[in-house]
Motif scaffolding. Structure first.
Motif, mmCIF file in Angstrom:
data_model
loop_
_atom_site.group_PDB
_atom_site.id
_atom_site.type_symbol
_atom_site.label_atom_id
_atom_site.label_comp_id
_atom_site.label_asym_id
_atom_site.label_seq_id
_atom_site.Cartn_x
_atom_site.Cartn_y
_atom_site.Cartn_z
ATOM 1 N N GLU A 125 0.863 -1.176 0.000
ATOM 2 C CA GLU A 125 0.000 0.000 0.000
ATOM 3 C C GLU A 125 0.904 1.232 0.000
ATOM 4 N N MET B 48 -4.007 12.677 -7.641
ATOM 5 C CA MET B 48 -4.071 11.483 -6.788
ATOM 6 C C MET B 48 -3.719 11.783 -5.341
ATOM 7 N N ARG C 90 -4.442 9.616 -1.880
ATOM 8 C CA ARG C 90 -4.897 8.246 -2.153
ATOM 9 C C ARG C 90 -3.782 7.257 -1.848
ATOM 10 N N LEU D 287 -2.679 3.386 -2.996
ATOM 11 C CA LEU D 287 -2.948 2.304 -3.940
ATOM 12 C C LEU D 287 -1.986 1.150 -3.701
#
Length: 99
Positions: A5, A13, A16, A18
């Protein structure tokens, strides 16, 4: 394949997190490109993020990474061979004090 992560900072972005696939060395890629389709059917816009250290980690553990937005894109890579000359060589001899 392992993933981690990874947070994103700056740009569209921002904030965030991901899952990013890790390489064989256990690190995410140096650059992360995100293609964004154009709603009018034109060419895609590509967002570029560069890998930077997240901060000091715990003692004995590897450093974690985050991605920072790079609005200018990725600079072109140049091979650095041991016998390559530098981009700018100063005039004169190396031991010449006058130039």
């Amino acid at each position: 394949m392992k993933s981690e992560e990874t947070p994103f900072e700056g740009g569209p972005m921002d904030g965030r997190v991901l899952p990013v696939l890790l390489g064989i060395t256990g690190h995410p890629p140096k650059t992360y490109r995100i293609p964004v389709p154009d709603p009018d059917g034109g060419p895609d816009t590509v967002l570029v993020y560069r890998r930077v250290p997240r901060g000091p980690g715990k003692v004995g553990l590897s450093n974690r990474w985050k991605y920072a937005y790079a609005p200018e894109g990725v600079p072109p890579r140049r091979l650095n061979w041991p016998w390559s000359k530098p981009d700018a060589t100063p005039p004169g001899k190396p031991d010449d004090a006058d130039g």
